[in-house]
Design a protein around this motif. Sequence first.
Motif, PDB file in Angstrom:
ATOM      1  N   LYS A  48     128.579 -11.294  68.865  1.00 14.16           N
ATOM      2  CA  LYS A  48     127.680 -12.430  68.678  1.00 14.16           C
ATOM      3  C   LYS A  48     126.645 -12.393  69.776  1.00 14.16           C
ATOM      4  CE  LYS A  48     130.415 -16.063  66.562  1.00 14.16           C
ATOM      5  NZ  LYS A  48     130.864 -17.446  66.663  1.00 14.16           N
ATOM      6  N   VAL A  49     125.393 -12.531  69.404  1.00 12.05           N
ATOM      7  CA  VAL A  49     124.327 -12.596  70.406  1.00 12.05           C
ATOM      8  C   VAL A  49     123.750 -14.013  70.368  1.00 12.05           C
ATOM      9  CG1 VAL A  49     122.072 -11.722  71.062  1.00 12.05           C
ATOM     10  CG2 VAL A  49     123.789 -10.150  70.163  1.00 12.05           C
ATOM     11  N   HIS A  50     123.743 -14.654  71.526  1.00 18.84           N
ATOM     12  CA  HIS A  50     123.178 -16.005  71.633  1.00 18.84           C
ATOM     13  C   HIS A  50     121.816 -15.879  72.290  1.00 18.84           C
ATOM     14  CE1 HIS A  50     127.160 -18.000  70.978  1.00 18.84           C
ATOM     15  NE2 HIS A  50     127.559 -16.809  71.362  1.00 18.84           N
ATOM     16  N   VAL A  51     120.795 -16.359  71.629  1.00 20.63           N
ATOM     17  CA  VAL A  51     119.438 -16.283  72.177  1.00 20.63           C
ATOM     18  C   VAL A  51     118.907 -17.699  72.380  1.00 20.63           C
ATOM     19  CG1 VAL A  51     117.090 -15.444  71.780  1.00 20.63           C
ATOM     20  CG2 VAL A  51     119.024 -14.116  70.952  1.00 20.63           C
ATOM     21  N   MET A  52     118.550 -18.028  73.613  1.00 16.45           N
ATOM     22  CA  MET A  52     118.003 -19.360  73.905  1.00 16.45           C
ATOM     23  C   MET A  52     116.657 -19.210  74.612  1.00 16.45           C
ATOM     24  SD  MET A  52     120.262 -21.647  72.873  1.00 16.45           S
ATOM     25  CE  MET A  52     119.570 -23.144  73.561  1.00 16.45           C
ATOM     26  N   LEU A  53     115.781 -20.172  74.409  1.00 14.42           N
ATOM     27  CA  LEU A  53     114.546 -20.204  75.191  1.00 14.42           C
ATOM     28  C   LEU A  53     114.911 -20.420  76.650  1.00 14.42           C
ATOM     29  CD1 LEU A  53     112.260 -22.359  72.898  1.00 14.42           C
ATOM     30  CD2 LEU A  53     111.833 -20.012  73.604  1.00 14.42           C
TER      31      LEU A  53
ATOM     32  N   GLY B 282     118.926 -12.408  58.259  1.00 14.22           N
ATOM     33  CA  GLY B 282     119.923 -11.446  58.730  1.00 14.22           C
ATOM     34  C   GLY B 282     119.670 -10.063  58.153  1.00 14.22           C
ATOM     35  N   GLU B 283     119.329 -10.018  56.859  1.00 13.51           N
ATOM     36  CA  GLU B 283     119.040  -8.737  56.210  1.00 13.51           C
ATOM     37  C   GLU B 283     117.844  -8.054  56.860  1.00 13.51           C
ATOM     38  OE1 GLU B 283     120.625  -6.930  53.574  1.00 13.51           O
ATOM     39  OE2 GLU B 283     122.128  -8.319  54.350  1.00 13.51           O
ATOM     40  N   ALA B 284     116.820  -8.858  57.180  1.00 11.47           N
ATOM     41  CA  ALA B 284     115.616  -8.307  57.820  1.00 11.47           C
ATOM     42  C   ALA B 284     115.971  -7.708  59.178  1.00 11.47           C
ATOM     43  CB  ALA B 284     114.565  -9.403  57.979  1.00 11.47           C
ATOM     44  N   VAL B 285     116.814  -8.417  59.935  1.00  9.71           N
ATOM     45  CA  VAL B 285     117.225  -7.918  61.252  1.00  9.71           C
ATOM     46  C   VAL B 285     118.000  -6.618  61.085  1.00  9.71           C
ATOM     47  CG1 VAL B 285     118.727  -8.378  63.237  1.00  9.71           C
ATOM     48  CG2 VAL B 285     117.228 -10.176  62.367  1.00  9.71           C
ATOM     49  N   LYS B 286     118.886  -6.577  60.089  1.00 10.52           N
ATOM     50  CA  LYS B 286     119.696  -5.382  59.841  1.00 10.52           C
ATOM     51  C   LYS B 286     118.793  -4.170  59.581  1.00 10.52           C
ATOM     52  CE  LYS B 286     122.967  -3.604  56.510  1.00 10.52           C
ATOM     53  NZ  LYS B 286     123.554  -3.868  55.196  1.00 10.52           N
ATOM     54  N   HIS B 287     117.802  -4.360  58.704  1.00 10.55           N
ATOM     55  CA  HIS B 287     116.906  -3.246  58.392  1.00 10.55           C
ATOM     56  C   HIS B 287     116.068  -2.844  59.595  1.00 10.55           C
ATOM     57  CE1 HIS B 287     117.552  -4.442  54.012  1.00 10.55           C
ATOM     58  NE2 HIS B 287     118.093  -3.256  54.177  1.00 10.55           N
ATOM     59  N   ALA B 288     115.622  -3.844  60.351  1.00  6.01           N
ATOM     60  CA  ALA B 288     114.805  -3.542  61.527  1.00  6.01           C
ATOM     61  C   ALA B 288     115.612  -2.746  62.553  1.00  6.01           C
ATOM     62  CB  ALA B 288     114.282  -4.835  62.142  1.00  6.01           C
ATOM     63  N   LEU B 289     116.888  -3.108  62.728  1.00  5.02           N
ATOM     64  CA  LEU B 289     117.730  -2.352  63.674  1.00  5.02           C
ATOM     65  C   LEU B 289     117.885  -0.911  63.195  1.00  5.02           C
ATOM     66  CD1 LEU B 289     120.507  -4.978  64.547  1.00  5.02           C
ATOM     67  CD2 LEU B 289     118.802  -4.053  66.116  1.00  5.02           C
TER      68      LEU B 289
ATOM     69  N   ASN C  41     123.048  -4.556  74.166  1.00  9.61           N
ATOM     70  CA  ASN C  41     121.997  -5.064  75.062  1.00  9.61           C
ATOM     71  C   ASN C  41     120.644  -4.462  74.711  1.00  9.61           C
ATOM     72  OD1 ASN C  41     123.468  -6.848  76.652  1.00  9.61           O
ATOM     73  ND2 ASN C  41     124.199  -5.220  77.987  1.00  9.61           N
ATOM     74  N   GLU C  42     120.652  -3.183  74.371  1.00 12.74           N
ATOM     75  CA  GLU C  42     119.407  -2.501  74.000  1.00 12.74           C
ATOM     76  C   GLU C  42     118.810  -3.131  72.728  1.00 12.74           C
ATOM     77  OE1 GLU C  42     120.109   1.776  74.074  1.00 12.74           O
ATOM     78  OE2 GLU C  42     118.094   2.042  73.195  1.00 12.74           O
ATOM     79  N   MET C  43     119.695  -3.459  71.764  1.00 12.34           N
ATOM     80  CA  MET C  43     119.227  -4.132  70.535  1.00 12.34           C
ATOM     81  C   MET C  43     118.537  -5.439  70.897  1.00 12.34           C
ATOM     82  SD  MET C  43     122.476  -3.793  67.979  1.00 12.34           S
ATOM     83  CE  MET C  43     123.135  -2.206  67.474  1.00 12.34           C
ATOM     84  N   CYS C  44     119.142  -6.162  71.856  1.00 13.02           N
ATOM     85  CA  CYS C  44     118.583  -7.452  72.265  1.00 13.02           C
ATOM     86  C   CYS C  44     117.213  -7.257  72.905  1.00 13.02           C
ATOM     87  CB  CYS C  44     119.503  -8.143  73.253  1.00 13.02           C
ATOM     88  SG  CYS C  44     121.069  -8.606  72.534  1.00 13.02           S
ATOM     89  N   GLU C  45     117.135  -6.291  73.812  1.00 10.03           N
ATOM     90  CA  GLU C  45     115.887  -6.065  74.552  1.00 10.03           C
ATOM     91  C   GLU C  45     114.767  -5.626  73.607  1.00 10.03           C
ATOM     92  OE1 GLU C  45     115.314  -6.275  77.934  1.00 10.03           O
ATOM     93  OE2 GLU C  45     117.348  -6.854  78.495  1.00 10.03           O
ATOM     94  N   LYS C  46     115.141  -4.795  72.623  1.00  8.67           N
ATOM     95  CA  LYS C  46     114.107  -4.221  71.753  1.00  8.67           C
ATOM     96  C   LYS C  46     113.743  -5.103  70.581  1.00  8.67           C
ATOM     97  CE  LYS C  46     114.529   0.739  72.522  1.00  8.67           C
ATOM     98  NZ  LYS C  46     115.023   1.992  71.937  1.00  8.67           N
ATOM     99  N   LEU C  47     114.684  -5.890  70.088  1.00  6.83           N
ATOM    100  CA  LEU C  47     114.408  -6.628  68.850  1.00  6.83           C
ATOM    101  C   LEU C  47     114.852  -8.090  68.843  1.00  6.83           C
ATOM    102  CD1 LEU C  47     113.431  -6.287  65.794  1.00  6.83           C
ATOM    103  CD2 LEU C  47     115.848  -6.144  65.273  1.00  6.83           C
ATOM    104  N   LEU C  48     116.094  -8.332  69.260  1.00  8.95           N
ATOM    105  CA  LEU C  48     116.677  -9.644  68.970  1.00  8.95           C
ATOM    106  C   LEU C  48     116.124 -10.774  69.826  1.00  8.95           C
ATOM    107  CD1 LEU C  48     120.373  -8.510  68.398  1.00  8.95           C
ATOM    108  CD2 LEU C  48     118.555  -8.725  66.731  1.00  8.95           C
ATOM    109  N   ALA C  49     115.759 -10.444  71.072  1.00 13.12           N
ATOM    110  CA  ALA C  49     115.241 -11.499  71.947  1.00 13.12           C
ATOM    111  C   ALA C  49     113.865 -11.103  72.475  1.00 13.12           C
ATOM    112  CB  ALA C  49     116.202 -11.728  73.110  1.00 13.12           C
TER     113      ALA C  49
ATOM    114  N   SER D  74     115.717   0.769  61.374  1.00 13.88           N
ATOM    115  CA  SER D  74     114.433   1.451  61.599  1.00 13.88           C
ATOM    116  C   SER D  74     114.254   1.848  63.054  1.00 13.88           C
ATOM    117  CB  SER D  74     113.255   0.544  61.235  1.00 13.88           C
ATOM    118  OG  SER D  74     113.456  -0.056  60.001  1.00 13.88           O
ATOM    119  N   LEU D  75     114.850   1.066  63.957  1.00 14.27           N
ATOM    120  CA  LEU D  75     114.729   1.373  65.388  1.00 14.27           C
ATOM    121  C   LEU D  75     115.718   2.460  65.822  1.00 14.27           C
ATOM    122  CD1 LEU D  75     114.297  -2.213  66.873  1.00 14.27           C
ATOM    123  CD2 LEU D  75     112.607  -0.388  66.930  1.00 14.27           C
ATOM    124  N   GLY D  76     116.523   2.930  64.886  1.00 12.78           N
ATOM    125  CA  GLY D  76     117.421   4.036  65.199  1.00 12.78           C
ATOM    126  C   GLY D  76     118.833   3.623  65.579  1.00 12.78           C
ATOM    127  N   PHE D  77     119.147   2.332  65.463  1.00 16.23           N
ATOM    128  CA  PHE D  77     120.516   1.909  65.764  1.00 16.23           C
ATOM    129  C   PHE D  77     121.381   2.169  64.536  1.00 16.23           C
ATOM    130  CE2 PHE D  77     117.986  -0.737  68.655  1.00 16.23           C
ATOM    131  CZ  PHE D  77     118.601  -0.416  69.854  1.00 16.23           C
TER     132      PHE D  77
END
Lengths: 76, 76
Positions: free
Chosen positions: A4-9, B18-25, A56-64, B27-30
């Motif tokens: 689970k990734v929690h993202v907050m401002l 969630g689906e969009a995030v899955k596809h984006a990950l 963490n890399e997923m978070c840095e690149k996309l999720l947050a 595409s980023l090579g994860f």
Amino acid sequence: MKAKVHVMLKNGVLDPQGEAVKHALGSLGFEGVEGVRQGKVIELDLADGTSEETINEMCEKLLANTVIESYRVELV
Amino acid sequence: MKAKVHVMLKNGVLDPQGEAVKHALGSLGFEGVEGVRQGKVIELDLADGTSEETINEMCEKLLANTVIESYRVELV
């Protein structure tokens, strides 16, 4: 495995969504709501053995957006 | 007092974000991302002594759409 990734401002970043919720709760008659902050939870279903470093890399690149958001990874 | 409300789409409800995030990950090579579900966290700063019942009422009336979303209240 699941993560689970929690993202907050970050503190100090204006949160209009949270403000809107705060006012809406007030309008509905709920008293004593002093502050509201809204964030995201992203539940990831990953291949077994995915390292926390990769997450963490997923978070840095996309999720947050690390300029304005902080994140926390929780392995479930 | 502080409370955290976790709101997630119920199982079976399509989650395009969630689906969009899955596809984006992907595409980023994860690799090995099998599923992604995205939800909300709402951090409430409440007057001391606010009951969990009141918080549940806030969820039912405003914070969650209980037709498609489930929620969990966590007192911090």
